[in-house]
Structure formats: structure tokens, C-alpha cells
Design an enzyme around this catalytic site. Sequence first.
Site, PDB file in Angstrom:
ATOM      1  N   ASP A 196       0.824  -1.214   0.000  1.00 54.42           N
ATOM      2  CA  ASP A 196       0.000   0.000   0.000  1.00 54.42           C
ATOM      3  C   ASP A 196       0.849   1.251   0.000  1.00 54.42           C
ATOM      4  O   ASP A 196       2.024   1.213   0.297  1.00 54.42           O
ATOM      5  CB  ASP A 196      -0.772   0.042   1.322  1.00 54.42           C
ATOM      6  CG  ASP A 196      -2.132  -0.540   1.171  1.00 54.42           C
ATOM      7  OD1 ASP A 196      -2.287  -1.405   0.310  1.00 54.42           O
ATOM      8  OD2 ASP A 196      -3.014  -0.120   1.930  1.00 54.42           O
ATOM      9  N   LYS A 218      -1.492   2.116  -6.975  1.00 58.04           N
ATOM     10  CA  LYS A 218      -1.634   2.484  -8.381  1.00 58.04           C
ATOM     11  C   LYS A 218      -2.876   1.897  -9.039  1.00 58.04           C
ATOM     12  O   LYS A 218      -3.160   2.177 -10.193  1.00 58.04           O
ATOM     13  CB  LYS A 218      -0.389   2.053  -9.160  1.00 58.04           C
ATOM     14  CG  LYS A 218       0.828   2.847  -8.752  1.00 58.04           C
ATOM     15  CD  LYS A 218       2.006   2.592  -9.659  1.00 58.04           C
ATOM     16  CE  LYS A 218       3.244   3.303  -9.148  1.00 58.04           C
ATOM     17  NZ  LYS A 218       4.416   2.437  -9.168  1.00 58.04           N
TER      18      LYS A 218
END
Length: 408
Positions: A196, A218
Site C-alpha cells: 500500500d 496504483k
Amino acid sequence: MSDFPPYPSGLRLSGRHVLVVGGGHVAQRRIPSLIAAGADVHVVAPEVTPAIEGLVGSGEVTWHQRSYQVADLDPAWYVIAVTDDRVVNDEISDACEERRLFCVRSDDATLGSAWTPAVGRHAGVTVAVLGNRDPRRSASVRDEILTGLRDGSISARHHRERTPGVTLVGGGPGDPELISIAGRKALMEADVVVADRLAPRELLGDLPADVELIDVAKLPRGRSAQQEEINRLIVEHALAGKRVVRFKGGDNFVFGRGYEEILACREAGVPVEVIPGLTSPVAVPAIAGIPVTHRGVTHEFSVVSGHLPPGHPESLVDYTALARMQGTVVVMMGVQNAPAIAEALVSGGRPASTPVAVVCDGTMPTERTVLATLGTLAERLDAEQVRPPAIIVIGEVVRVAHPDGFPA
Ligand code: SAH
């Protein structure tokens, strides 16, 4: 004596007779690792140290209370000559030479036929270092290797017995030193790491080159779809036989949706384990010097998610109850809603003068603490341009840490 390097060998001493001649401090230092190797340790010496006497008392070594005699060598597989009499040590090592018995000498290593390395163990790996007869050097190399193995900077990946599955690893608040040893090890043994945005970045840089790193920050936004995608990813890789680490900031179960991932794994029949992390609502204030409890000041602390404003139909936080309690309130994900939260606490009964500390970017180089009160919080956040991630600590513990920051 030759200048050739020693030939290292792992002696399996279990149940084998090892003779230690001498009962002083050098003997005392050598005996525990012989016992740990399961050797049948016999000490020959007129006197022994109290520590050795203790081992005799507990039956871990046999003591022959007398001087050395050559017949002592008969049952021995390995001999350690550590008397304080050089002549006796000479006599022992010469006799060993004749009998083709390996002999360690502590007084003059060059006269012995074996050397004792600096030894350490970690997770089933034995590290032995021979530093060309410089014991401090050997010990310090050994220590560096052990530290590396323990903190995972040296990877000791199991090449046998590797079981696929998912491990949720809490990375702590950001500083790479603040992950647990177990967490670091799991990272180093992973085939795939799913990380993360708030997971400690620097640790990812240390991953072995063949580890696949998936940065879920992303993934396209849209919250639940994103979580479903993460669940799918970890399950899929585990089913493909990979060791997957799900790596998050803080602790995976504290506003980390970790349990949803556990359920997804269980449903798919994928083995899953959890390695807890230092959670930011406790660790970030601590790093900033603010205790979440203090004797005589508060006997409770509550951690709440501020991602929804008070009164929001989906909010599960009871701000009325929080306002009536006396203890510390720690608000996470609360920068945006902080003004509304402060207002709710004040209208519920907390004094507007209640001290508040906002710790931004905890443990990072940009870390800073903004002090305020419930009454001034909105204005201070605005003036200081506070941006997430931040931990908001509300309560008298802030005054304990910053006695000069608030008028009495
Ligand atoms: N699982 C994490 C929390 C995830 S929620 C844990 O246990 O810590 C994300 C929130 O955590 C952020 O909005 C912020 O409030 C807090 N947070 C996490 N790391 C932080 C840090 N280094 N400094 C300040 N706040 C942090």
C-alpha cells in the site's frame, strides 16, 4: 605450524565424549555450546568455577575432580585444553597429536589442531566465523551476520519447506526500523509483495531482486472495486503456489481492511497468517513524545476513524459518547473532518480548551506536530496547511507532553 586456513567442519557431538581439561573461566565459556550440541562433556580439573559447579549439579556435565592424566583421552572424540598451565596444555596437545585427536588450545591457538569459531544461531541456521585468530573480529562479523539474519537484511530464504499462502504483514508507522523481526523475515521470504501507499517504502527497496512487487496504490480508484481487486490478486498468486505478503502501514487490522482479506483467503482455501504491526494511533504519538495514557491523567483511550463526519448516516462513531468520556481520543483519517469532529466533541461536553496535537507524517523526515485546542483546531489546521497522513490526539495527555503549549 602452517599458514593454511582452517578447514571448517560441523561436528555432530551429540552423545559423544568431549574432554575439557581445566575448570576456569575459559572452560566456563566453552562448555555451554558443547552442552547445546548435545555433547557428553567431561571436565577434568582439581577446581572449577561456581558456574561450572552449577552445571555439574544439574547433571549437564561430569566433573572429575583431579589433575589431568593421559588416560583421560581414551574415551574422547574431541579435546579442549584450557588449563592455566602451559606445560600441561603442551602435554595434552602433544598426546592428542599422537592419537590423532583434534585438540583446541586457548593459550596458544597455533599449537592446537582445531579452532573454536565465534558461533551464533538463528532460525535453524548456525553461523560460525573464524577470523584468523582475532576473536574480536570473528565475534563482530558473527554479530553483524546474526543481526542481518534477525532483521531480514540478510535473506535466509527457505528453499525447502516453502509453503504457499498469504501473510498479512503490518509494517509499522513508516520508519523501516519499526517493523517487527517476524514481519521483516516474512517480507524477505516472499515471492510476491502487495504493498500500500502507507507501507514503509524503504523496506521495499531491500527486497531480493526476484520478488514481484505489486503497488496497489496504483490500482484505479473506486474503493470497493479496489479492495476486491486486492483480494483477487492475493488469492490468485497464492493459488499459483506463491508466498504472498500483503504489506501495509501500521497494523493490517486497524482500519486496514485486513480481515476482509482473511475472509477472501479462507473462502478460497488459501492458508493465511497475520504478523501484527505497530499501529500508528499509538506509535505516531509515541514517536512525537505524546503518551496516549498517563497515570493520574487518563485511564482510557479511544481510537476512531474520522473519514466520515459526525452525524453522517454511515458513521459508526458515537461522538456523543466520546464527548462524555474523559480519556484520550485519537482520530485517524480525520484531517478533512477535524473541524466538525472538534465541534461535535465540544457541543457534547468536552471543554473547548481541551489540548489537541496533530502529528503529521509521523516518523518521516517531514514529521511535525501542530498544537491546538478543540476550540482552535479548525483554524490551526488551516493556518498550518495540514495534509494527511496525520494523527490527531485529543486530551490532557497532550498537555502532559507539552506543558508550556497550553495556558493552565
Ligand atoms: N493500518 C494503519 C492505519 C491505516 S488508516 C495503522 O494501523 O496505522 C490511515 C491513517 O493512519 C492515516 O489517515 C493517518 O491518520 C494514520 N497514519 C498512518 N501512518 C501515519 C503516519 N506515519 N503519520 C501520521 N499518521 C499516520
